[in-house]
Write an enzyme that holds these catalytic residues in place. Structure first.
Site, short mmCIF file in Angstrom:
data_model
loop_
_atom_site.label_atom_id
_atom_site.label_comp_id
_atom_site.label_asym_id
_atom_site.label_seq_id
_atom_site.Cartn_x
_atom_site.Cartn_y
_atom_site.Cartn_z
N THR A 38 -9.94 -33.64 30.74
CA THR A 38 -10.29 -32.31 30.22
C THR A 38 -10.18 -31.26 31.32
O THR A 38 -9.92 -30.09 31.06
CB THR A 38 -11.70 -32.29 29.57
N ASP A 39 -10.34 -31.70 32.58
CA ASP A 39 -10.15 -30.77 33.70
C ASP A 39 -8.70 -30.30 33.77
O ASP A 39 -8.43 -29.13 34.05
CB ASP A 39 -10.58 -31.46 35.01
N PHE A 99 -27.10 -2.67 -7.23
CA PHE A 99 -27.17 -4.08 -7.67
C PHE A 99 -28.04 -4.13 -8.91
O PHE A 99 -29.27 -4.05 -8.82
CB PHE A 99 -27.72 -4.99 -6.56
N VAL A 158 -22.15 -7.37 -3.28
CA VAL A 158 -21.36 -7.84 -2.14
C VAL A 158 -20.13 -8.59 -2.68
O VAL A 158 -19.01 -8.42 -2.20
CB VAL A 158 -22.21 -8.77 -1.24
N GLN A 159 -20.34 -9.39 -3.74
CA GLN A 159 -19.25 -10.18 -4.30
C GLN A 159 -18.08 -9.29 -4.72
O GLN A 159 -16.91 -9.58 -4.39
CB GLN A 159 -19.76 -10.95 -5.54
N ASN A 197 -25.97 -10.87 3.46
CA ASN A 197 -26.51 -9.63 2.92
C ASN A 197 -27.82 -9.37 3.67
O ASN A 197 -28.83 -10.02 3.43
CB ASN A 197 -26.75 -9.78 1.41
N HIS A 243 -30.92 -7.65 4.37
CA HIS A 243 -31.75 -6.81 3.52
C HIS A 243 -32.57 -5.78 4.31
O HIS A 243 -33.08 -6.09 5.39
CB HIS A 243 -32.71 -7.67 2.69
O1 LIG Z 1 -24.79 -7.98 -3.70
C1 LIG Z 1 -25.67 -8.81 -4.00
N1 LIG Z 1 -25.29 -10.03 -4.47
C2 LIG Z 1 -26.21 -10.98 -4.83
O2 LIG Z 1 -25.84 -12.10 -5.26
C3 LIG Z 1 -27.58 -10.67 -4.67
N2 LIG Z 1 -28.73 -11.36 -4.89
C4 LIG Z 1 -29.75 -10.55 -4.54
O3 LIG Z 1 -30.97 -10.90 -4.59
N3 LIG Z 1 -29.29 -9.36 -4.09
C5 LIG Z 1 -27.94 -9.40 -4.16
N4 LIG Z 1 -26.98 -8.49 -3.83
#
Ligand SMILES: O=c1[nH]c(=O)c2[nH]c(=O)[nH]c2[nH]1
Length: 302
Positions: free
Chosen positions: A58-59, A160, A228-229, A255, A257
């Site tokens: 590895t050296d 959301f 977010v999805q 995510n 918070h």
């Molecule tokens: O964008 C989000 N997707 C989630 O799946 C989710 N679940 C949650 O509690 N908050 C959020 N926000």
């Protein structure tokens, strides 16, 4: 009785800084990387029979990383990884695969009195540009490129609501929330046959990286996010459209918070809903949303 399963070995956390000096202009450029190289091949006996004759130390692998960086361009990292990985399978008959991981740390040129400085740089944060290059004898070169650690926040433009409600649900619907994440995105290139093929497409790697970063930031900022999805899928779609040689784009987004704080107990102070100004950032738990976006008709491997 036992038998050896898959085995690979090499050097990890090899830190390298390369300085490129333009003699004419005096402008210097730095690239800092953390490199890992793991080898596979006819190395079973090193594990099962204490046979060190098949071990490239590895050296020596570490030395090879330095020498290859001195003798070749280190950008784009996709090309450097391909050159480095190919070296091992061409140099040693009994080595059949080389797995190269390169983390490139971000150094931005410093502005002094409004002008870009020739040789001074700032590290803006934890963001890195990463590549995983797998060179396998007889199969060619597989390249996966990534952005990691790009932390972003928007203070509005995120909603959301409409999510599944049942006896486990306490979360209120919101039409205006803070959205923050550490972007980890990666994109898989079509298979390359050899280094010559990688070189033929050399301009595409930086272009795809710049496009992926720009699309991620612009979409994050401008999309009125339903979740977010939904926002991450829009990012992936646009990156695939911008870079035809990509097969898939994958995102992994925490995510992070930021909770509203009800301060009405203090003299009726308003701090929720449209009156919210002071929030409590949460370190855990956090949501974690992942997806792979593929071209239509070509289902992403999960
Ligand atoms: O964008 C989000 N997707 C989630 O799946 C989710 N679940 C949650 O509690 N908050 C959020 N926000």
């Amino acid at each position: 009785m036992s038998a050896l399963g898959p085995a690979r070995y090499g050097k990890d956390n090899v830190r390298v800084l390369k300085v490129e000096r333009d003699a004419k202009t005096g402008i210097q450029t730095v690239v800092e990387m953390t490199v890992c190289v793991l080898l596979e091949g006819d190395i079973e006996t090193s594990y099962t029979k204490a046979d060190n004759s098949v071990i490239v130390a590895t050296d020596s692998i570490k030395n090879t990383i330095y020498i290859t960086a001195r003798q070749n361009p280190v950008t784009p990292p996709e090309l450097f990884g391909s050159i480095l990985g190919t070296h091992f399978i061409e140099k040693y008959n009994h080595i059949h695969a080389a797995h190269v991981n390169i983390i490139t740390h971000r150094w931005e040129r410093m502005d002094v009195d409004g002008k870009p400085h020739a040789h001074s740089f700032i590290q803006p944060g934890a963001e890195t540009r990463d590549v995983q290059v797998d060179v396998v004898e007889g199969k060619g070169i597989s390249i996966n490129s990534a952005i990691k650690g790009l932390t972003v926040l928007k203070s509005t433009g995120s909603q959301f609501w409409g999510f599944l409600r049942d006896e486990y649900t306490t979360l209120k619907e919101t039409w205006d929330r803070i959205l923050s994440t550490d972007v980890a995105a990666n994109w898989q290139w079509r298979q390359f046959a050899n280094v010559a093929e990688v070189k033929a497409d050399v301009g595409k790697f930086n272009a795809a990286y710049e496009a992926a970063r720009k699309i991620t930031l612009k979409t994050f900022a401008e999309d009125v996010s339903a979740s977010v999805q939904a926002t991450m899928y829009k990012m992936g779609e646009q990156i695939l459209a911008a870079a035809p040689l990509l097969e898939t784009v994958e995102y992994s987004l925490p995510n992070k918070h930021y909770f509203e704080i009800d301060l009405s107990w203090h003299k009726g102070l308003k701090n929720t809903g449209k009156d919210a100004e002071v929030y409590a950032p949460q370190s855990n738990p956090n949501g974690l949303i992942k997806c792979t976006v593929a071209r239509a008709g070509q289902k992403a491997k999960l």
